[in-house]
Design an enzyme around this catalytic site. Structure first.
Site, mmCIF file in Angstrom:
data_model
loop_
_atom_site.group_PDB
_atom_site.id
_atom_site.type_symbol
_atom_site.label_atom_id
_atom_site.label_comp_id
_atom_site.label_asym_id
_atom_site.label_seq_id
_atom_site.Cartn_x
_atom_site.Cartn_y
_atom_site.Cartn_z
ATOM 1 N N TRP A 357 29.786 -11.962 19.601
ATOM 2 C CA TRP A 357 29.721 -10.632 18.990
ATOM 3 C C TRP A 357 31.008 -10.735 18.435
ATOM 4 O O TRP A 357 31.106 -9.570 17.592
ATOM 5 C CB TRP A 357 28.864 -9.561 19.317
ATOM 6 C CG TRP A 357 29.206 -9.184 21.428
ATOM 7 C CD1 TRP A 357 30.112 -9.671 21.822
ATOM 8 C CD2 TRP A 357 29.687 -7.689 20.952
ATOM 9 N NE1 TRP A 357 30.787 -8.955 22.633
ATOM 10 C CE2 TRP A 357 30.326 -7.839 22.490
ATOM 11 C CE3 TRP A 357 29.548 -6.925 20.235
ATOM 12 C CZ2 TRP A 357 31.117 -6.441 22.433
ATOM 13 C CZ3 TRP A 357 30.008 -5.231 20.074
ATOM 14 C CH2 TRP A 357 30.811 -5.719 21.452
ATOM 15 N N ASP A 358 32.336 -10.787 19.616
ATOM 16 C CA ASP A 358 33.978 -10.515 19.478
ATOM 17 C C ASP A 358 33.307 -10.640 17.659
ATOM 18 O O ASP A 358 35.143 -10.514 16.988
ATOM 19 C CB ASP A 358 34.372 -11.482 19.982
ATOM 20 C CG ASP A 358 34.826 -11.382 21.388
ATOM 21 O OD1 ASP A 358 32.666 -11.940 21.724
ATOM 22 O OD2 ASP A 358 35.287 -11.692 22.097
ATOM 23 N N GLU A 488 29.319 -4.982 30.638
ATOM 24 C CA GLU A 488 28.577 -6.302 31.543
ATOM 25 C C GLU A 488 28.437 -5.887 33.186
ATOM 26 O O GLU A 488 27.800 -7.391 34.068
ATOM 27 C CB GLU A 488 29.047 -7.330 30.970
ATOM 28 C CG GLU A 488 29.546 -8.487 29.974
ATOM 29 C CD GLU A 488 29.677 -9.239 29.423
ATOM 30 O OE1 GLU A 488 30.716 -10.453 30.149
ATOM 31 O OE2 GLU A 488 29.282 -10.238 28.428
ATOM 32 N N LYS A 591 33.470 -1.642 32.366
ATOM 33 C CA LYS A 591 33.793 -3.353 32.195
ATOM 34 C C LYS A 591 34.928 -3.098 30.844
ATOM 35 O O LYS A 591 35.777 -2.920 30.521
ATOM 36 C CB LYS A 591 33.310 -4.856 31.938
ATOM 37 C CG LYS A 591 33.647 -6.213 31.592
ATOM 38 C CD LYS A 591 33.126 -7.018 31.746
ATOM 39 C CE LYS A 591 33.567 -8.324 30.958
ATOM 40 N NZ LYS A 591 33.209 -9.605 31.286
#
Ligand code: BGC
Length: 761
Positions: A357-358, A488, A591
């Site tokens: 998805w980056d 995550e 994160k």
């Protein structure tokens, strides 16, 4: 912080050789051209620690997965980017001793990555064990003009002797991957051949059957004089070389020029591949090194013309941002719709060179503002072409009627990552893909894209979301259970605010697109879908802390022990290297941007106060252990006026690899987060926002910078912006007027006009 290399505006420079830094340097000094890339390994043999890395875009191996207990729905394989044919190899032998920097005594060493020109230069003086002293100079590049061509100019100068030296330029596809689950060898022999001053090796990937052909041509020069050499040639499986000995006179410079072509069946049929490669390299050889180099440099200069950010007063920041821009364009140029942007690009094996998805969340905003709209369009088309696979993926998980779930990690549209909490649960990626379409249209005005390609993708994703929500009688709202948000560090949560928000937005967007296009182009959604979705979007549950404007990351977030990252002893950071996974999952620590990712994407839908209060709540709990995190925090910090925080976050993202903050640059670079860095200057400090009809600006400038300037693309026009400590101005370089909103005031900037100097807020 760990400054590895010298600070310079346009170059990365290393002036002494440190074998312990070699793997980091191999990543940092990588070169590529969007189609293939090469770590900064040495041309000649090197027996010290090294990660040999030559990567060809789109070529992968479906590695058998390693999981403890197989569960239904797991993807069959984990795609590995393949380390492929070593095309840089040139062995040098003097009196039977191979030149090897690991054994030689190095008297001087200089390595330089010239980012403006896209070249890697190395100059070494060394003494061999047999006492012979040599100077080696090599210059190489992967052509940005001809995307299947690379060239090396490799010179040797004997310093204290005259005598015979053996040169053996070769191609070698006997290459193992570092990252392989079962230490398998991933290549099979197709054919190899060597002839007079030329050779090729064609290798086939096991299972996926990609053919990769590497071809070379060589010429040899004494000073500037072409020398007629008669090499011996030799082949063995997956290997081909030319080899010749030449008498070198003390003090004179002898240069081997090696021209290489690298092509694969991603773009050619297996029938034509080898001939194509041979023809390409012949053409390059006939063109000559200087000419190839010049056209390559011009191609880079064109990129810099639009993509550069000039920062004065802070050379470290200048070098950092250019390094990011450089690496991004080495990884992806938009020339091929089959390619995408792996999180490590062509600089390492981790993350499999696959698409995440980056691309949509971080890279597309960068390409939209720095390149012709065709580049971002290619990235959207890549997902359009994989729609069938996304529908198949969703149907394997039990979704119906054409619902699509795009993979979290993919090479060809199939999911190829095997952690259940990522593949089944980190479904927010589906939202970023639709957001990218929306973002593309508002930057480019290309509404035709929606008609031709956008609608089927938007509808299929909306169908998935509509089925993934379920009605909760207890909450009297639609809820989404069992997901992993961008954070995550917690899995299988219910009602991740970000996922629920973006899912609802996707359905709303699908309804809006349907209502504006169905009359002209025919309906693509059924009446029932329109009705049920319209009801659904009004009743989505979004967790919020009662009596406040804090959007809760997920149900139960407030049950956690509400600590801040500053409570973690520094020797326990990063927590992912020190704590058990169980402890991380139960902790409050985040994160990467999660609720804040949503506030960044949809900031128009929130008050500044909401954004600020949520930032103040979440930023202290965020450990930024994903490279994708600090850039979003930098943008929001700048938006809410916390320039110090914005700068702190910016520094962390901009020199992440150059200063090796995460102690992992040896594995490869964080390519996708580099796009976030660019965006954090343009959208963060400069406060640029693009809407359908105008560009909004709210510039700020870090106190250590004298000025900074950059260009952005808006509806196929270029706009230049310069900001200094006293004010800023905007120039319209296009031929149409542009609407600007500067610090809240409307301006129309006519074609070719530059604004007066405007006040910073
Ligand atoms: C991040 C993901 C990202 C992936 C690849 C992970 O560490 O949490 O958001 O997609 O890296 O960059």
């Amino acid at each position: 912080m760990n400054n590895l290399f010298e600070i310079n505006d346009w170059k990365i420079i290393e002036t002494s050789f440190s074998p312990e830094k070699q793997k980091q340097a191999e990543s940092i000094f990588s070169i590529g051209n969007g189609s293939f890339g090469q770590r900064a390994n040495f041309e000649e043999s090197y027996s010290g620690e090294s990660l040999q890395g030559s990567y060809v875009g789109g070529v992968y191996y479906p590695d058998k997965t390693r999981v403890g207990w197989w569960k239904n729905g797991y993807p069959e394989y984990f795609a590995k980017v393949l380390n492929s044919c070593n095309w840089i190899g040139i062995d040098i032998e003097v009196d039977g001793e191979k030149v090897d920097l690991h054994h030689a005594k190095i008297t001087s060493f200089y390595r330089e990555l010239d980012m403006r020109n896209g070249t890697l230069l190395r100059k070494v003086r060394l003494t061999l064990r047999n006492g012979k002293e040599l100077e080696i100079e090599s210059l190489r590049f992967c052509s940005m003009k001809r995307n299947e061509i690379a060239a090396i100019s490799y010179s040797v100068r004997p310093l204290n002797f005259s005598g015979n030296v053996r040169f053996s330029p070769f191609l070698d596809a006997n290459i193992y991957n570092d990252d392989s689950n079962y230490d398998e060898f991933f290549w099979e022999e197709e054919s190899q051949k060597a002839g007079n001053k030329k050779a090729y090796v064609c290798a086939i990937t096991k299972k996926t059957g990609f053919h990769v052909a590497s071809s070379m041509r060589i010429s040899f020069w004494e000073e500037n004089q072409l020398v007629d050499i008669r090499p011996n040639y030799m082949t063995k499986p997956l290997y081909a070389e030319n080899s010749f000995e030449h008498f070198l006179e003390k003090g004179k410079k002898y240069t081997l020029k090696k021209y290489v072509s690298i092509c694969s069946t991603l773009n050619h049929s297996d029938f034509s591949l080898i001939t194509h490669g041979i023809n390409q390299v012949k053409e390059a050889y006939l063109t000559g090194f200087e000419e190839l180099l010049n056209e390559h440099k011009s191609a880079w200069h064109e990129i810099w013309e639009n993509a550069d950010i000039q920062i004065s007063g802070d050379t470290a920041a200048q070098q950092g941002i250019r390094f990011n821009i450089f690496q991004l364009y080495q990884t992806y140029t938009g020339s091929n719709e089959k390619l995408n942007i792996g999180p490590k690009g062509f600089t390492g094996e981790k993350y499999g060179g696959a698409t995440y998805w980056d691309t949509e969340a971080y890279c597309i905003p960068f390409y939209l503002k720095t390149a012709d709209s065709k580049v971002a369009r290619q990235l959207l088309i890549y997902r359009f072409n994989q729609l069938d696979k996304a529908i198949e993926n969703a149907s394997k998980l039990g979704f119906k009627n054409g619902a699509a779930l795009y993979p979290m990690v993919t090479m060809n549209g199939e999911e190829c990552h095997n952690e259940w909490e990522i593949t089944f649960e980190e479904i927010h990626r589906n939202g970023a893909i639709i957001y990218a379409i929306y973002n593309y249209v508002r930057h480019t005005g290309d509404t035709e894209y929606i008609r031709e390609y956008g609608r089927p993708v938007i509808n299929a994703v909306a169908r998935f979301w509509a089925q993934r929500f379920n009605w909760s009688a207890a909450k009297k709202a639609f809820v989404m259970l069992g997901v992993t948000g961008p954070n995550e560090y917690e899995n299988n949560v219910n009602n991740n605010w970000y996922t629920n928000y973006i899912a609802r937005w996707c359905i709303e967007y699908a309804l809006e697109i349907e209502s504006s296009w169905s009359e002209k182009e025919g309906a693509l959604l059924s009446k029932e879908e329109v009705e049920t979705w319209s009801h659904l979007v009004k009743n989505v549950y979004l967790p919020q802390l009662e009596g406040t404007n804090i959007f809760l990351q997920q149900d139960g977030f407030m049950d956690k022990e509400l600590l801040n990252a500053s409570d973690i002893p520094s020797e326990e950071r990063p927590i992912n290297q020190h704590w058990s996974w169980d402890r991380i999952l139960r902790s409050v620590f985040i994160k990467q941007a999660d609720v804040l990712q949503g506030l960044y994407f949809f900031e128009d839908q929130f008050d500044l106060e909401d954004i600020k209060d949520n930032f103040d709540f979440y930023e202290p709990k965020t450990v930024h252990e994903s490279s994708l995190s600090p850039c979003v925090h930098a943008i929001i910090a700048a938006k809410i006026g916390d320039l110090n925080k914005a700068y702190e976050m910016y520094l962390r993202t901009s020199r992440l690899d150059l200063d090796d903050y995460n102690h992992e640059a040896d594995e490869g670079l964080h390519i996708t987060s580099m796009a976030g860095t660019w965006v954090s200057v343009v959208e963060g400090f400069a406060g640029v926002r693009i809407n359908e009809n105008n560009i909004t600006l709210e510039p700020k400038i870090p106190s250590s910078w004298e000025s900074y300037s950059f260009k952005i693309r808006f509806k196929n026009q270029t706009v230049a912006i310069t900001i200094n400590q006293n004010g800023y101005h905007v120039s319209n370089l296009g031929d149409q007027p542009i609407n600007l909103i500067c610090n809240g005031n409307q301006h129309v900037l006519e074609a070719s006009q530059t604004s007066e100097s405007l006040q910073l807020i």
